[in-house]
Design an enzyme around this catalytic site. Structure first.
Site, short mmCIF file in Angstrom:
data_model
loop_
_atom_site.label_atom_id
_atom_site.label_comp_id
_atom_site.label_asym_id
_atom_site.label_seq_id
_atom_site.Cartn_x
_atom_site.Cartn_y
_atom_site.Cartn_z
N TYR A 180 0.82 -1.21 0.00
CA TYR A 180 0.00 0.00 0.00
C TYR A 180 0.85 1.27 0.00
O TYR A 180 0.37 2.34 -0.38
CB TYR A 180 -0.93 0.02 1.22
CG TYR A 180 -2.06 -0.98 1.17
CD1 TYR A 180 -2.36 -1.69 0.02
CD2 TYR A 180 -2.83 -1.22 2.29
CE1 TYR A 180 -3.39 -2.62 -0.02
CE2 TYR A 180 -3.88 -2.14 2.27
CZ TYR A 180 -4.14 -2.84 1.12
OH TYR A 180 -5.18 -3.75 1.08
N LYS A 231 3.50 -15.30 2.46
CA LYS A 231 3.54 -16.03 1.20
C LYS A 231 5.00 -16.29 0.85
O LYS A 231 5.50 -15.96 -0.22
CB LYS A 231 2.82 -15.23 0.10
CG LYS A 231 2.53 -16.03 -1.18
CD LYS A 231 1.60 -17.20 -0.96
CE LYS A 231 1.29 -17.90 -2.30
NZ LYS A 231 0.57 -19.17 -2.10
N ASP A 263 -2.99 -18.07 1.40
CA ASP A 263 -4.10 -18.75 0.74
C ASP A 263 -4.67 -19.86 1.63
O ASP A 263 -5.88 -20.04 1.73
CB ASP A 263 -3.69 -19.29 -0.63
CG ASP A 263 -2.33 -19.95 -0.65
OD1 ASP A 263 -1.62 -19.95 0.39
OD2 ASP A 263 -1.94 -20.49 -1.70
N ASP A 287 -5.50 -6.84 5.81
CA ASP A 287 -6.70 -6.15 5.35
C ASP A 287 -7.75 -7.17 4.91
O ASP A 287 -8.93 -7.08 5.28
CB ASP A 287 -6.32 -5.24 4.18
CG ASP A 287 -7.41 -4.23 3.84
OD1 ASP A 287 -8.44 -4.19 4.52
OD2 ASP A 287 -7.20 -3.47 2.86
N ASP A 291 -11.21 -8.79 7.31
CA ASP A 291 -12.57 -8.66 6.78
C ASP A 291 -13.23 -10.04 6.67
O ASP A 291 -14.43 -10.19 6.95
CB ASP A 291 -12.55 -7.98 5.41
CG ASP A 291 -12.48 -6.46 5.52
OD1 ASP A 291 -12.35 -5.96 6.64
OD2 ASP A 291 -12.54 -5.79 4.47
#
Length: 405
Positions: A180, A231, A263, A287, A291
């Site tokens: 970001y 990852k 994942d 993020d 959620d």
């Protein structure tokens, strides 16, 4: 400042079990000594923002005022512009005055930002840019997002009761690094003349170390389990992340550390969420996963968050969006913002009793059957945002003990 937010210097660090019926040692996040009765006065910056933001902030402000008056706390509130509201009034998503006032306050409470109206704006003129800028300006790097299934709402979860019941986890998200904020970023043309967009996922060792320390200390005060999500089988930034987390684990022998690819983690959160205690991960993964975890609880409208830094005011906000489709219709769920206010009291101001009073009030309101549309079920009472706020205030005043709710 009355409340410096040195999270990983807090002693002791409290887990977020206040949302369940368990109780642990209270967190005192203030670097200064506990204020005396005559000193318990704080300046709070309110950022209502866009959409349903003003509605939920109004409820949270009333709850803070009542809980504060009952616990000997005084506030000075300063309401400032952020996001789309700031764009309309000043032409920028984060006015300099807003950031300046926020920095001088003891804590910052945000409603929500964004909306369809500004979707086509250039990136630097999007409401979301203002949110990123204020996080960067306040130098908050640790985002705490609890996901706890309230017993009263277990049937509101999208998962089967046996999967959702008893879930109590904390996502610790790195907030100011990664893709970001990484550079280079932008648009260009490749060797074939085709238009491209690019971003950079980048982390320095110190950025990983400081968020990992926060997560290890939170895990110590919870159930002693920390899962680092990355990852590392593909991304170099994740390879460094895992290397640094592994190195720091030697300092926390009481914490059981595990690693999981993002994942797999996203799948495991749905398959068996009770396996998780504390999760630490980077900005973009956090993020997304937080959620996802929110839906286990029944509604994103129930989940608060705290964003903390080395010093200065913290930023407290619900994790839901601005919901422009229901804005101004008295349909918003204010619980997440009210619970964010409780986090503000605990993590930002060290006001444990007032925080518990608010959390108990939320549980009592749920026990009495009051619901917003997103958590409504047969046999409960569907009410609007304003009435929910009034019912929470009644419960704040009655101060039903935790054992009774």
């Amino acid at each position: 400042m009355a409340a410096s937010l040195q999270l990983f210097q807090c002693n002791p660090l409290r887990s977020f079990h206040s949302f369940s019926l368990r109780r642990s040692t209270p967190l005192r996040c203030s670097a200064a000594p506990s204020p005396s009765k005559s000193q318990r006065s704080y300046t709070i910056t309110l950022l209502p923002g866009d959409g349903i933001g003003p509605e939920v902030i109004s409820v949270a402000k009333d709850v803070l005022l009542l809980a504060g008056s009952l616990e000997g706390i005084k506030y000075e509130f300063q309401e400032m512009l952020l996001g789309g509201a700031a764009l309309d009034a000043t032409g920028v998503p984060l006015p300099e005055e807003t950031l300046s006032v926020a920095k001088q306050s003891d804590a910052v409470l945000l409603g929500a930002i964004g909306g369809y109206k500004w979707d086509k704006n250039e990136k630097h003129l999007k409401p979301e840019t203002g949110l990123l800028q204020i996080r960067e300006g306040l130098q908050v790097f640790a985002n705490l997002r609890p996901a706890t299934v309230f017993p009263q709402l277990v049937d509101a979860s999208t998962l089967k009761r046996e999967i959702a019941e008893g879930v109590d986890l904390m996502v610790v998200r790195e907030l100011t690094g990664g893709i970001y904020f990484g550079k280079p970023r932008g648009f260009g043309t490749d060797e074939n003349g085709e238009e491209i967009g690019f971003n950079t996922e980048i982390y320095a060792a110190h950025e990983i170390d400081r968020i990992a320390r926060v997560a290890f200390k939170i895990a110590q005060k919870r159930r002693g389990k920390l899962c680092s999500v990355d990852k590392a089988n593909v991304l170099e930034a994740s390879m460094l992340w895992r290397k640094r987390v592994l190195a720091l684990a030697q300092e926390y022998p009481a914490v059981e550390l595990s690693h999981m690819y993002v994942d797999n983690a996203s799948m495991q959160l749905i398959r068996y969420p009770k396996q998780f205690d504390t999760i630490v991960t980077n900005n973009i993964f956090g993020d997304i996963l937080s959620d996802e975890a929110s839906m286990i609880t029944g509604s994103i409208g129930m989940l608060p968050s705290a964003s903390l830094g080395d010093s200065g005011p913290g930023l407290f906000e619900p994790i839901h969006g601005s919901a422009p489709d229901i804005a101004g219709q008295d349909k918003a769920n204010p619980f997440a913002t009210v619970l964010s206010a409780a986090m503000l009291l605990r993590y930002g101001l060290g006001e444990e009793k007032a925080a518990e009073r608010i959390e108990n009030a939320v549980r009592d309101t749920l026990n009495r059957g009051f619901r917003s549309a997103d958590i409504y079920s047969a046999g409960t009472k569907l009410v609007g945002c304003k009435q929910l706020g009034e019912e929470i205030l009644k419960s704040v005043e009655s101060n039903v003990p935790a054992a009774a709710v």
